[in-house]
Design a protein around this motif. Sequence first.
Motif: not given
Length: 532
Positions: A471-474, A482-484, A488-490
């Motif tokens: 996210x920092x490196x864009x 999506x992975x996060x 977290x959803x799981x």
Amino acid sequence: MDITANVNLILHAHLPYVRHLEYPKFLEEDWLFEALHETYIPLLRVLEELEESNKRFKLTICFSPTFTTMCLDQPLQERFVNYLTSRIELGEKEVLRTQRECPEAYKSALMYLKAAKENLQYYEDCGRNILARYASLSKKGCIELVATAATNAYLPLYRNYETAIRAQIDLGVMSHVKVFGEQPKGFWLPECGYYPGVEDILEEYGIKWIQLPSQSVITAKNKLIRADHAPTLVGDSTIHSFVRDWSLTNLVWSDAYGYPCDSDYREFYRDIGYDLPMSYIQPYIHDDIRVFTGFKYWAITSKSAVNKKFYDAQKANTKVILHANNFLYHIRRRGLSLAAETNEIPTYTICFDADLFGHRWFEGINFIKNILLSDTKETGINFTTPSECLNYTIESERGYFNECSWGHGGFSDVWLDGSNAWIYRHTHKAIERMQELAFRFPNQSSLKARFLNQAAREVVLAMASDWPYILYDKTSVGYAEKRLRNHLGSFNVVYSNMCKNAVNTEWLIKAERRNAIFPDIDYNIFLPRSTK
């Protein structure tokens, strides 16, 4: 020539856990395939060549658990073979095309085809398990293998959650022992991220040394005289630190003046995957998404050059020898200068991400080979390992270090800024709820244990430093987000079900297949010690 300097060369091999068998091909899985093809197989072949020629050399390597898990995953192994087979097919076409249309690139096309064929043959010859070959080199005393955190989590941002820190360390050490069959003496702090107190936890796992960033000496609470060139005890523990030497590392690492910036070296960003017509290149990319194929025919030339000159491997190899000698010269000069003042032999520690060599810096593997080939009697430079250094360390300073990292500015700015700060309120809450589950449902068995273990697995995967860095490196922002959300959803699926004292069996089976990592994870590690 007498020894003027000892050198610890440490490489960190890590990639985030990416495995999407629900798709026939997945773009981000290429991160692993490119790394294996361009860095880890070529590096292993060079190290084995040195060992077979009875050349004494020392190197330290850290393989992260996510990386080793993917290396040993049979479906991903099969996909890697398919990847190499595809590169061979493309190489054969490119040899014909360049011979006919672009003779300046013909030798490079032959070189890439030869590399793909040899790497595939080597990969099959070692039973598709390169880690076993690295383990063999370790047992022969050529390299030191060290452990790291389970998912390369940036530990300082979780310092208030000791259970999460312990989960990362426990799984990291357990994975190392399982893969390499030996107890690690060293522990690579992800992103060189240190906070006061982490050494006390590491000490419980038998860890003897860690690496620290160069900023750690400048920002330490007490004045240190020898920490930048000798092992230093960390806090009140028995763990030693080896501080990364900034000036020597930057001879390679700097994107402004480092060796990889030389105009004769291969250009990383220019690739036929972007240059050739879609009708020709489409079978070797991802549907209609243009990606790197590894076939790069141009030299850096200059950063501003629009028209790049064609890559000349012979000229580049000449520069590698020149730069390797220059690197050794700088080490020797530093050692002689210090010896004149202190009458001691310094130990310099140089740390890199491993995929800089071969992948980013195409000539980098050859650079490593040349510096390891250097004769200690001629150069006065002794390549060693941190554990070997500790064997002859008699007396050490004791340093009380502040929080630090090797990121920009020396603190946590890279992993905690406006682009990614939102992550931590979610991961911290997930950790708190995981602690709650461990407290409410301790020592479960059968399905409930599996369900809770899956929750712990999702928390650990969400903690990976890769996501905030992306996210920092864009770069692959959409994928990281999506992975996060998925991890977290799981976790929340388990939490909401367990609050009803229920288990979603169908979901659990799918989740375990999706994230087939850390099979020995025990959710009880999240039970706070004060409540055990």
